[in-house]
Design an enzyme around this catalytic site. Sequence first.
Site: not given
Length: 335
Positions: A152, A183
Site C-alpha cells: 500500500c 495485524n
Amino acid sequence: MAVKIGINGFGRIGRNVFRAALKNDNVEVVAINDLTDANMLAHLLKYDSVHGKLDAEVVVDGSNLVVNGKTIEISAERDPAQLSWGKQGVEIVVESTGFFTKRADAAKHLEAGAKKVIISAPASDEDITIVMGVNEDKYDAANHNVISNASCTTNCLAPFAKVLNDKFGLKRGMMTTVHSYTNDQQILDLPHKDYRRARAAAENIIPTSTGAAKAVSLVLPELKGKLNGGAMRVPTPNVSLVDLVAELDKEVTVEDVNNALKEAAEGDLKGILGYSEEPLVSGDYNGNINSSTIDALSTMVMEGNMVKVISWYDNESGYSNRVVDLAQYIAAKGL
C-alpha cells in the site's frame, strides 16, 4: 463478461477486495479460501469497525456465502495446490493470506487451475511487480503469471515520485510512512520477531522498517538506489501518509511542485493520484479509493531544490481497489 476471481485469505485486504469487487461489474468473486468457517466470514464481511456495515445482503447457505443472491463457494484448504480453482472457473486468484509471497508458493494456485495470481503484498521472485498508474504497461500476458501488487505504501509513493522525477528530476530522497497499525503488530505487549512491533499497537508510536521506498525501483527502475526510508506505526486503525523529502535536479517553488502534482491528478493519474488543498486529517481519508492524495498545504521547498511532499492513503480501501483494477487490467490485456 466479468473476470472470475478467487480470494485466498479473507482478512483485511481480502474482505476489502471483495467490497471493491462488488462495485465493479467487470470482476466477480466466485470463490474464497480461508481457514475460518463461513458464518464468521459472513459476519466479518457484513460488519466492519473501520468501513462500516456492508450495503449488501449477506447470508450463509450451508458452507457457502450468498451475497446479493450470488453464491460464493467457500473452502478451507491449507495447501493452495489442492484448491479447486479450475473447477470453480476461477481465472485470477488474489493471494492475500500474507503467507504465500514467494513465487514458488503462489504458483501453486496455477497448479490448482487459476490462470494468473495477484499477490497483495511485496513478493520475492515474482514475474513482475505492478503499481497501477506507474508501470502496468509492462504487463506481458505470455510471461507474467505471478504478479505482485506491491505494498500500500509503494502504491502511495510511486505515483507522485514518478511525477517529481518526470517533471524535475529526482536526485535522491528519504521517506517516512506514518502508518496505521496492522495485524502484524500486537494489540498488547506480547512476543514478536520485531521487538518494537511486540509493543501495544494502540498505545505507542512504533518506529519500524518498510521496504516501500526501495521497492519503488521495481516499478520505476530509473529511481533505483535513490530512495530509502522507514515507518512510524501510530495508534489509528486505518489511513496513513507518506512524507517524502527529496533533492531535485531543478530548482522549483512550492507552486511549481503543486501545479505539477495537480496536473497529474487531473490528467494521466486521475483515479490513482488525488490532490487536496483542504486542511484535512486522517479520518477524512477513510474510504478514499485513490492510491495517494497529495496534501498540497504541506508542500515545502528549501534552497530551491529540496522539497517535502506529503500524501495520504487509505491503506486498506485504496490498495484493495488497485488489486481489483489490476485484475480488470490483466483480464483486458489477456490471461
